[in-house]
Design a protein around this motif. Structure first.
Motif, PDB file in Angstrom:
ATOM      1  N   TYR A   1      38.628  49.358  30.802  1.00 39.29           N
ATOM      2  CA  TYR A   1      37.920  50.170  29.809  1.00 39.29           C
ATOM      3  C   TYR A   1      36.665  50.841  30.372  1.00 39.29           C
ATOM      4  O   TYR A   1      36.337  51.950  29.969  1.00 39.29           O
ATOM      5  CB  TYR A   1      37.538  49.325  28.583  1.00 39.29           C
ATOM      6  CG  TYR A   1      38.643  49.215  27.557  1.00 39.29           C
ATOM      7  CD1 TYR A   1      38.680  50.052  26.453  1.00 39.29           C
ATOM      8  CD2 TYR A   1      39.646  48.265  27.691  1.00 39.29           C
ATOM      9  CE1 TYR A   1      39.691  49.944  25.503  1.00 39.29           C
ATOM     10  CE2 TYR A   1      40.664  48.147  26.760  1.00 39.29           C
ATOM     11  CZ  TYR A   1      40.675  48.992  25.664  1.00 39.29           C
ATOM     12  OH  TYR A   1      41.682  48.890  24.733  1.00 39.29           O
ATOM     13  N   SER A   2      35.959  50.171  31.270  1.00 42.17           N
ATOM     14  CA  SER A   2      34.650  50.689  31.688  1.00 42.17           C
ATOM     15  C   SER A   2      34.545  51.074  33.162  1.00 42.17           C
ATOM     16  O   SER A   2      33.576  51.721  33.552  1.00 42.17           O
ATOM     17  CB  SER A   2      33.567  49.645  31.392  1.00 42.17           C
ATOM     18  OG  SER A   2      33.684  48.544  32.286  1.00 42.17           O
ATOM     19  N   GLY A   3      35.509  50.634  33.970  1.00 37.20           N
ATOM     20  CA  GLY A   3      35.411  50.888  35.409  1.00 37.20           C
ATOM     21  C   GLY A   3      34.532  49.888  36.118  1.00 37.20           C
ATOM     22  O   GLY A   3      34.215  50.041  37.295  1.00 37.20           O
ATOM     23  N   ASN A   4      34.125  48.819  35.424  1.00 34.22           N
ATOM     24  CA  ASN A   4      33.260  47.809  36.020  1.00 34.22           C
ATOM     25  C   ASN A   4      33.555  46.474  35.350  1.00 34.22           C
ATOM     26  O   ASN A   4      34.225  46.417  34.329  1.00 34.22           O
ATOM     27  CB  ASN A   4      31.786  48.189  35.817  1.00 34.22           C
ATOM     28  CG  ASN A   4      30.857  47.494  36.793  1.00 34.22           C
ATOM     29  OD1 ASN A   4      31.244  46.550  37.478  1.00 34.22           O
ATOM     30  ND2 ASN A   4      29.632  47.963  36.851  1.00 34.22           N
ATOM     31  N   CYS A   5      33.065  45.423  35.940  1.00 36.10           N
ATOM     32  CA  CYS A   5      33.095  44.105  35.301  1.00 36.10           C
ATOM     33  C   CYS A   5      31.746  43.483  35.628  1.00 36.10           C
ATOM     34  O   CYS A   5      31.619  42.657  36.505  1.00 36.10           O
ATOM     35  CB  CYS A   5      34.275  43.260  35.727  1.00 36.10           C
ATOM     36  SG  CYS A   5      34.744  43.376  37.435  1.00 36.10           S
ATOM     37  N   ARG A   6      30.744  43.953  34.921  1.00 33.91           N
ATOM     38  CA  ARG A   6      29.334  43.681  35.225  1.00 33.91           C
ATOM     39  C   ARG A   6      28.979  42.213  35.323  1.00 33.91           C
ATOM     40  O   ARG A   6      28.253  41.811  36.213  1.00 33.91           O
ATOM     41  CB  ARG A   6      28.445  44.355  34.188  1.00 33.91           C
ATOM     42  CG  ARG A   6      28.400  45.856  34.326  1.00 33.91           C
ATOM     43  CD  ARG A   6      27.563  46.475  33.224  1.00 33.91           C
ATOM     44  NE  ARG A   6      28.082  46.217  31.888  1.00 33.91           N
ATOM     45  CZ  ARG A   6      29.089  46.893  31.342  1.00 33.91           C
ATOM     46  NH1 ARG A   6      29.683  47.843  32.001  1.00 33.91           N
ATOM     47  NH2 ARG A   6      29.495  46.615  30.129  1.00 33.91           N
ATOM     48  N   ASN A   7      29.408  41.414  34.394  1.00 37.84           N
ATOM     49  CA  ASN A   7      28.935  40.032  34.343  1.00 37.84           C
ATOM     50  C   ASN A   7      29.872  39.042  35.016  1.00 37.84           C
ATOM     51  O   ASN A   7      29.640  37.849  34.968  1.00 37.84           O
ATOM     52  CB  ASN A   7      28.717  39.620  32.883  1.00 37.84           C
ATOM     53  CG  ASN A   7      27.661  40.468  32.229  1.00 37.84           C
ATOM     54  OD1 ASN A   7      26.653  40.772  32.843  1.00 37.84           O
ATOM     55  ND2 ASN A   7      27.906  40.874  31.001  1.00 37.84           N
ATOM     56  N   TYR A   8      30.913  39.533  35.629  1.00 34.63           N
ATOM     57  CA  TYR A   8      31.904  38.627  36.190  1.00 34.63           C
ATOM     58  C   TYR A   8      31.539  38.236  37.612  1.00 34.63           C
ATOM     59  O   TYR A   8      31.279  39.075  38.457  1.00 34.63           O
ATOM     60  CB  TYR A   8      33.288  39.288  36.179  1.00 34.63           C
ATOM     61  CG  TYR A   8      34.380  38.287  36.398  1.00 34.63           C
ATOM     62  CD1 TYR A   8      34.752  37.425  35.389  1.00 34.63           C
ATOM     63  CD2 TYR A   8      35.000  38.169  37.619  1.00 34.63           C
ATOM     64  CE1 TYR A   8      35.736  36.490  35.574  1.00 34.63           C
ATOM     65  CE2 TYR A   8      35.995  37.232  37.822  1.00 34.63           C
ATOM     66  CZ  TYR A   8      36.354  36.395  36.787  1.00 34.63           C
ATOM     67  OH  TYR A   8      37.325  35.463  36.980  1.00 34.63           O
ATOM     68  N   GLY A   9      31.502  36.950  37.882  1.00 32.13           N
ATOM     69  CA  GLY A   9      31.209  36.473  39.223  1.00 32.13           C
ATOM     70  C   GLY A   9      29.766  36.657  39.626  1.00 32.13           C
ATOM     71  O   GLY A   9      29.472  36.837  40.790  1.00 32.13           O
ATOM     72  N   THR A  10      28.850  36.592  38.670  1.00 28.59           N
ATOM     73  CA  THR A  10      27.447  36.835  39.003  1.00 28.59           C
ATOM     74  C   THR A  10      26.592  35.574  39.012  1.00 28.59           C
ATOM     75  O   THR A  10      25.411  35.651  39.287  1.00 28.59           O
ATOM     76  CB  THR A  10      26.815  37.846  38.029  1.00 28.59           C
ATOM     77  OG1 THR A  10      26.962  37.351  36.702  1.00 28.59           O
ATOM     78  CG2 THR A  10      27.459  39.208  38.150  1.00 28.59           C
ATOM     79  N   MET A  11      27.159  34.424  38.714  1.00 31.90           N
ATOM     80  CA  MET A  11      26.388  33.179  38.758  1.00 31.90           C
ATOM     81  C   MET A  11      26.165  32.834  40.228  1.00 31.90           C
ATOM     82  O   MET A  11      27.110  32.728  40.988  1.00 31.90           O
ATOM     83  CB  MET A  11      27.156  32.064  38.066  1.00 31.90           C
ATOM     84  CG  MET A  11      27.495  32.376  36.630  1.00 31.90           C
ATOM     85  SD  MET A  11      28.639  31.182  35.927  1.00 31.90           S
ATOM     86  CE  MET A  11      30.145  31.588  36.794  1.00 31.90           C
ATOM     87  N   LEU A  12      24.915  32.643  40.622  1.00 40.67           N
ATOM     88  CA  LEU A  12      24.638  32.581  42.050  1.00 40.67           C
ATOM     89  C   LEU A  12      23.992  31.309  42.569  1.00 40.67           C
ATOM     90  O   LEU A  12      23.623  31.256  43.727  1.00 40.67           O
ATOM     91  CB  LEU A  12      23.735  33.763  42.441  1.00 40.67           C
ATOM     92  CG  LEU A  12      24.346  35.131  42.213  1.00 40.67           C
ATOM     93  CD1 LEU A  12      23.320  36.203  42.527  1.00 40.67           C
ATOM     94  CD2 LEU A  12      25.567  35.327  43.054  1.00 40.67           C
ATOM     95  N   SER A  13      23.816  30.270  41.780  1.00 40.62           N
ATOM     96  CA  SER A  13      23.132  29.097  42.310  1.00 40.62           C
ATOM     97  C   SER A  13      23.996  27.850  42.189  1.00 40.62           C
ATOM     98  O   SER A  13      24.771  27.687  41.266  1.00 40.62           O
ATOM     99  CB  SER A  13      21.812  28.883  41.573  1.00 40.62           C
ATOM    100  OG  SER A  13      22.054  28.631  40.210  1.00 40.62           O
ATOM    101  N   GLY A  14      23.844  26.959  43.144  1.00 42.09           N
ATOM    102  CA  GLY A  14      24.515  25.666  43.132  1.00 42.09           C
ATOM    103  C   GLY A  14      26.017  25.758  42.962  1.00 42.09           C
ATOM    104  O   GLY A  14      26.684  26.580  43.565  1.00 42.09           O
ATOM    105  N   GLU A  15      26.543  24.864  42.138  1.00 35.15           N
ATOM    106  CA  GLU A  15      27.983  24.842  41.870  1.00 35.15           C
ATOM    107  C   GLU A  15      28.439  26.119  41.190  1.00 35.15           C
ATOM    108  O   GLU A  15      29.576  26.530  41.330  1.00 35.15           O
ATOM    109  CB  GLU A  15      28.358  23.619  41.020  1.00 35.15           C
ATOM    110  CG  GLU A  15      28.461  22.339  41.813  1.00 35.15           C
ATOM    111  CD  GLU A  15      29.519  22.408  42.917  1.00 35.15           C
ATOM    112  OE1 GLU A  15      30.677  22.766  42.639  1.00 35.15           O
ATOM    113  OE2 GLU A  15      29.170  22.110  44.061  1.00 35.15           O
ATOM    114  N   ASP A  16      27.549  26.755  40.441  1.00 34.00           N
ATOM    115  CA  ASP A  16      27.903  28.005  39.775  1.00 34.00           C
ATOM    116  C   ASP A  16      28.280  29.084  40.783  1.00 34.00           C
ATOM    117  O   ASP A  16      29.153  29.901  40.537  1.00 34.00           O
ATOM    118  CB  ASP A  16      26.755  28.517  38.897  1.00 34.00           C
ATOM    119  CG  ASP A  16      26.615  27.718  37.617  1.00 34.00           C
ATOM    120  OD1 ASP A  16      27.565  26.999  37.260  1.00 34.00           O
ATOM    121  OD2 ASP A  16      25.554  27.816  36.984  1.00 34.00           O
ATOM    122  N   ALA A  17      27.608  29.103  41.938  1.00 32.14           N
ATOM    123  CA  ALA A  17      27.930  30.098  42.969  1.00 32.14           C
ATOM    124  C   ALA A  17      29.349  29.886  43.478  1.00 32.14           C
ATOM    125  O   ALA A  17      30.094  30.842  43.676  1.00 32.14           O
ATOM    126  CB  ALA A  17      26.928  30.026  44.111  1.00 32.14           C
TER     127      ALA A  17
END
Length: 192
Positions: free
Chosen positions: A99-115
């Motif tokens: 729909y938008s040409g992007n997936c802004r919030n996907y895969g953006t967690m960057l610390s510890g186990e979240d990364a």
């Protein structure tokens, strides 16, 4: 596909970014837009199913979904697409991209186990993009992987992500192979 070098924000160093050779950064939506047929996507194994809806014109940017929506398949008549092998979070990001040409919030967690979780989610999204013929999404994911993977300290994480992608994509996958070469060269340069 082309490679370009861009400065990393605030570090004074640079990173290599893959770009598409296409004129558009994302596929063009087919005629119909929001007036096209709405499809229900049933995602995940039966006991964990989640449903999404999307317009055929947006789904049809993928050659695979285009055949499902407009071909002589059951999905074109029932307006339901079952994706039991995919995870809802990945398909949600795929729909956002369509729909938008992007997936802004996907895969953006960057610390510890979240990364680690974020890089694995990106690997899964890459595999879904490969499976559905979305080359520009693959490039977007590779660039996001390059941005979140710390080559100095996270070789094991990258190898884990690489193994996920390697197991689920074809040997002729040029985007993934190029990313792997760039990453390995970066790693070698930093460890010499």
């Amino acid at each position: 596909m082309t490679k370009s070098t861009r400065p990393s924000s605030g570090t004074g160093s640079s990173r290599t970014v893959l770009t598409s050779n296409s004129k558009e950064s994302r596929p063009m939506m087919k005629a119909g837009g929001f007036d096209s047929q709405i499809f229900t996507l049933i995602v995940g194994p039966e006991d964990e199913e989640k449903t999404f809806t999307a317009h055929a014109s947006y789904l049809s940017q993928s050659p695979v979904f285009d055949r499902m929506c407009n071909g002589h398949f059951e999905e074109a008549h029932t307006f339901k697409i079952r994706l039991p092998e995919d995870t809802p979070k990945v398909i949600e990001a795929l729909i956002e991209y369509l729909y938008s040409g992007n997936c802004r919030n996907y895969g953006t967690m960057l610390s510890g186990e979240d990364a680690k979780t974020a890089t694995h989610q990106l690997a899964e999204l890459y595999c879904v993009a490969e499976k559905n013929g979305l080359g520009d999404l693959k490039i977007l994911v590779v660039n996001r992987l390059a941005a979140v993977t710390d080559v100095k300290n996270k070789a094991a994480e990258f190898l884990s992500v690489a193994s996920i992608i390697y197991a689920r994509t074809s040997e002729s996958d040029e985007v993934y192979r190029t990313f792997s070469k760039i990453w390995l060269l970066s790693w070698k340069c930093q460890h010499q």
